[in-house]
Design an enzyme around this catalytic site. Sequence first.
Site, PDB file in Angstrom:
ATOM      1  N   HIS A 194      58.282 -12.419 -16.779  1.00 12.83           N
ATOM      2  CA  HIS A 194      59.101 -11.280 -16.326  1.00 12.83           C
ATOM      3  C   HIS A 194      58.226 -10.041 -16.126  1.00 12.83           C
ATOM      4  CE1 HIS A 194      62.979  -8.796 -16.711  1.00 12.83           C
ATOM      5  NE2 HIS A 194      62.010  -7.895 -16.737  1.00 12.83           N
ATOM      6  N   GLU A 195      57.349  -9.761 -17.099  1.00 14.69           N
ATOM      7  CA  GLU A 195      56.517  -8.543 -17.018  1.00 14.69           C
ATOM      8  C   GLU A 195      55.457  -8.654 -15.927  1.00 14.69           C
ATOM      9  OE1 GLU A 195      57.768  -6.076 -18.370  1.00 14.69           O
ATOM     10  OE2 GLU A 195      59.107  -7.197 -19.687  1.00 14.69           O
ATOM     11  N   GLN A 243      57.130   0.179 -14.414  1.00 13.29           N
ATOM     12  CA  GLN A 243      58.468   0.604 -14.846  1.00 13.29           C
ATOM     13  C   GLN A 243      58.481   2.046 -15.346  1.00 13.29           C
ATOM     14  OE1 GLN A 243      59.059  -3.080 -17.466  1.00 13.29           O
ATOM     15  NE2 GLN A 243      61.147  -2.580 -16.837  1.00 13.29           N
ATOM     16  N   CYS A 278      66.701  -6.488 -18.149  1.00 14.80           N
ATOM     17  CA  CYS A 278      65.519  -5.714 -17.789  1.00 14.80           C
ATOM     18  C   CYS A 278      65.829  -4.246 -18.043  1.00 14.80           C
ATOM     19  CB  CYS A 278      65.200  -5.941 -16.311  1.00 14.80           C
ATOM     20  SG  CYS A 278      63.824  -4.955 -15.695  1.00 14.80           S
ATOM     21  N   LEU A 279      64.878  -3.535 -18.629  1.00 14.45           N
ATOM     22  CA  LEU A 279      65.093  -2.100 -18.895  1.00 14.45           C
ATOM     23  C   LEU A 279      65.251  -1.319 -17.592  1.00 14.45           C
ATOM     24  CD1 LEU A 279      62.504  -1.538 -21.793  1.00 14.45           C
ATOM     25  CD2 LEU A 279      64.992  -1.737 -22.004  1.00 14.45           C
ATOM     26  N   GLY A 333      59.706  -6.126 -23.649  1.00 17.74           N
ATOM     27  CA  GLY A 333      58.576  -6.100 -22.729  1.00 17.74           C
ATOM     28  C   GLY A 333      58.687  -4.913 -21.790  1.00 17.74           C
ATOM     29  N   HIS A 340      56.776  -7.831 -12.642  1.00 15.34           N
ATOM     30  CA  HIS A 340      56.832  -6.388 -12.368  1.00 15.34           C
ATOM     31  C   HIS A 340      55.534  -5.890 -11.743  1.00 15.34           C
ATOM     32  CE1 HIS A 340      60.695  -5.031 -13.821  1.00 15.34           C
ATOM     33  NE2 HIS A 340      60.526  -5.548 -15.026  1.00 15.34           N
TER      34      HIS A 340
END
Length: 194
Positions: A152-153, A53, A110-111, A48, A156
Amino acid sequence: MLLKVIQVGDDALRMPAKKVTPEQLKAGTTQQLIDLMIATLRDKPGIGLAAPQVGESLRIIVIEDKKQYHTKLNPELLKIQNRKPVALKVIVNPVIQVIDETINTFFEGCLSVDGYRALVPRANKLQVTGLDRTGDSISFAAEGWSARIIQHEVDHLDGIVYVDKMHSKSFMTEGNYSKNWSEAPPASINELIC
Ligand code: ZN
């Protein structure tokens, strides 16, 4: 071309993202951004990615959980996590409504918090509405791991990073997760829940 994924500590990850207007969504720059987000997600690879991000304050997320990502994971864990492959989805201006408040607690990463994982509680089932990349309305239910990815996304887009919601005692490096927890019996995570 790939996009640089911003790391935690950068203000861009802490600002609420702006709603995408119909004109903006049609624009070549936005369509190119979506293509580059997909390419970047697949390159990492991740499951994701949200526009903030990559430094864009827009309410756009892309998710994809390929079957091939599951081959190295413990099948028992995948079952417990209710993790199934998710085909590529681009969701613009996503809105989520929790339809099953049962909480699942599993490790996530998480990236933008590269190299770490922690236990994060998430609701089990959601109704997700929004637009696809062409501007058409979409609405679908997401359950288990796919519901986790979407929560999660969407976090963000509101300037929230998983570290805000994690059980802090469970925060650890990828290396220590692989060594000590990736094969651990599910009940054993209780010792990390504070
Ligand atoms: Zn993330």
